[in-house]
Design a protein around this motif. Sequence first.
Motif, mmCIF file in Angstrom:
data_model
loop_
_atom_site.group_PDB
_atom_site.id
_atom_site.type_symbol
_atom_site.label_atom_id
_atom_site.label_comp_id
_atom_site.label_asym_id
_atom_site.label_seq_id
_atom_site.Cartn_x
_atom_site.Cartn_y
_atom_site.Cartn_z
ATOM 1 N N SER A 176 0.813 -1.223 0.000
ATOM 2 C CA SER A 176 0.000 0.000 0.000
ATOM 3 C C SER A 176 0.837 1.259 0.000
ATOM 4 N N GLY A 177 2.114 1.145 0.377
ATOM 5 C CA GLY A 177 2.987 2.315 0.298
ATOM 6 C C GLY A 177 2.865 3.269 1.466
ATOM 7 N N SER A 178 2.592 2.752 2.689
ATOM 8 C CA SER A 178 2.470 3.636 3.844
ATOM 9 C C SER A 178 3.828 4.164 4.311
ATOM 10 N N THR A 534 -2.564 5.871 1.621
ATOM 11 C CA THR A 534 -2.232 4.724 0.792
ATOM 12 C C THR A 534 -3.488 4.267 0.057
ATOM 13 N N ALA A 540 -0.325 7.912 4.922
ATOM 14 C CA ALA A 540 1.023 7.571 4.467
ATOM 15 C C ALA A 540 2.017 8.515 5.141
#
Length: 553
Positions: A176-178, A534, A540
């Motif tokens: 998810s790119g947190s 995210t 994020a």
Amino acid sequence: MSRPGMPVQGTPVSVPDEVLRTSIVERLFSRAADHRPVFTHQDHAAGAEETLTWAELVSRVGVVSARLRELAEPGDRVAVVAAQELAYPVAFFGVLAAGMVAVPLMDPASRALGERLTGILADCAAAVVLTSRRSVRRVREFVPDGHVVVVEELSGPGAEPETVLPESAAYLQYTSGSTRDPAGVVIPHRAVVASCWQASLAYDVGESTTCAGWIPFFHDMGLIQLLCVPVYAGCRSVFMAPLEFVRRPERWLRQMSDYPEVFTAAPNFAFDLAAEAAPPDGLDLSGVRTALNGSEQVRPGTVARFQEAFGQYGFRREAHRPSYGLAEATVYVASAGPEGPTITTFDRAALAAGTAVEAVRGQELVSVGRAVGQLLRVVREGRSVTDGTVGEVWVHGPHVGTGYWSRVDDTFGAWLEGHGGWLRTGDLGVLHEDQLYLTGRLKDLIVVDGRNYYAHDLEVTVERAHPAVRRGRVAAFGVADDRGEGAVVVAEWAQDLEADGTQVRRAVLRAVSLEYGLMLRAVQLVSPGALPRTSSGKVARSAARTRYGDGRG
């Protein structure tokens, strides 16, 4: 004390070899003559439900598999880009049956999601994009038409599934790119069935279970809980779109009430939203066997509020299962057992110094229980530590992915206790009385004047400081400049409450100072929706630091 029949952290039950040798697709095709329902889509916008039986699913998966073999080669990446609908499992399992690598992605319902989609498609070099009639128009805005196949428009004879090896890649799970840019975790076939076996054992899932929920299929938790576990266990999945839950959280409650022996899953914020919703008429939650609370920090207040709201409707506190997992481990790592949530208060100063000591007053943490079917260690300075010492959580088992797609990273393949293959999770935790408590993310640890502060703890304090601060919409992070190390907080606030910004900032500064003895470098108040998130909806932090770390926003 260990719960009966379940392993302690250091001596887990092993995933049986026969489980690892039988792919999820083989399990699916073994039910080709089964006419029971397997997937039911609750389409609240249309006011209708649509269901696939096992036999219908196998037939449609075979058709998709046959078409893919005309367009691509075994091992090629095939993206699945659709809404939360029946076309999604048909496409996903169709890719696996063709011996190709699925890339489960989101319907590009916004320009931002479309840009994320194009970035991921370029990263994985997808040969084909499978979509649905519902999503195709949006997909074609971002994908060349020649690469797009609409699942519902396929026909003709189906194909038997390709034989796959346990170590061959089943799909790429983009994170998810947190805390970093999205990266595709390579999930092999043995990891899929291993994770399903672990979850089925931990949550007592069998053929009579109803896997219910709304978590998006492109998210690791939704993919396993709503798609893969039902196929593995031979049970039914009932799902709705995430937005249909967000708009009316009582729909999730009704879903749990209407089906038997429910196993559902959601992040902590969803339990808060549901607790604030008006209970629908005739609500009966006595049939909820497991309500997995995971994907973000589980809060003691949430556990209490949800029980207070729905205990009177039959929801058992023991059914609430705080859990821990991550995409790099397919999804499952640890969970509370049949006893339900365990909440312990630790001395705040000792915890900041790296030691867990119980106290009458201090930091309340919710245990995420024990690991099942894997090894779990807390590691500090390269060595396993005993109960009571905070360190990085490492796990080892057949559910762990093989690495990131086209990237070199030290997350995978670490050495410990004489053998390799350990996954460094990046999460900080502590074992206390043989239960795992998470304290934060290694990359989110804030160090000021030599003292450790956990971003999540600061964020919870900020949320409570003033009613204008929006719950779950706060980011805390460390900064370093010529003034030294410091901590910054960015919070979305509800200006319609007629709150004065100066008063809100003072309330935040006062609350953090009183609770932690920390003077924040800055408190920035931003409008609702301004904090970067995210794809799964979490704040994020790394992106927030990039956007607001200079103190100007």
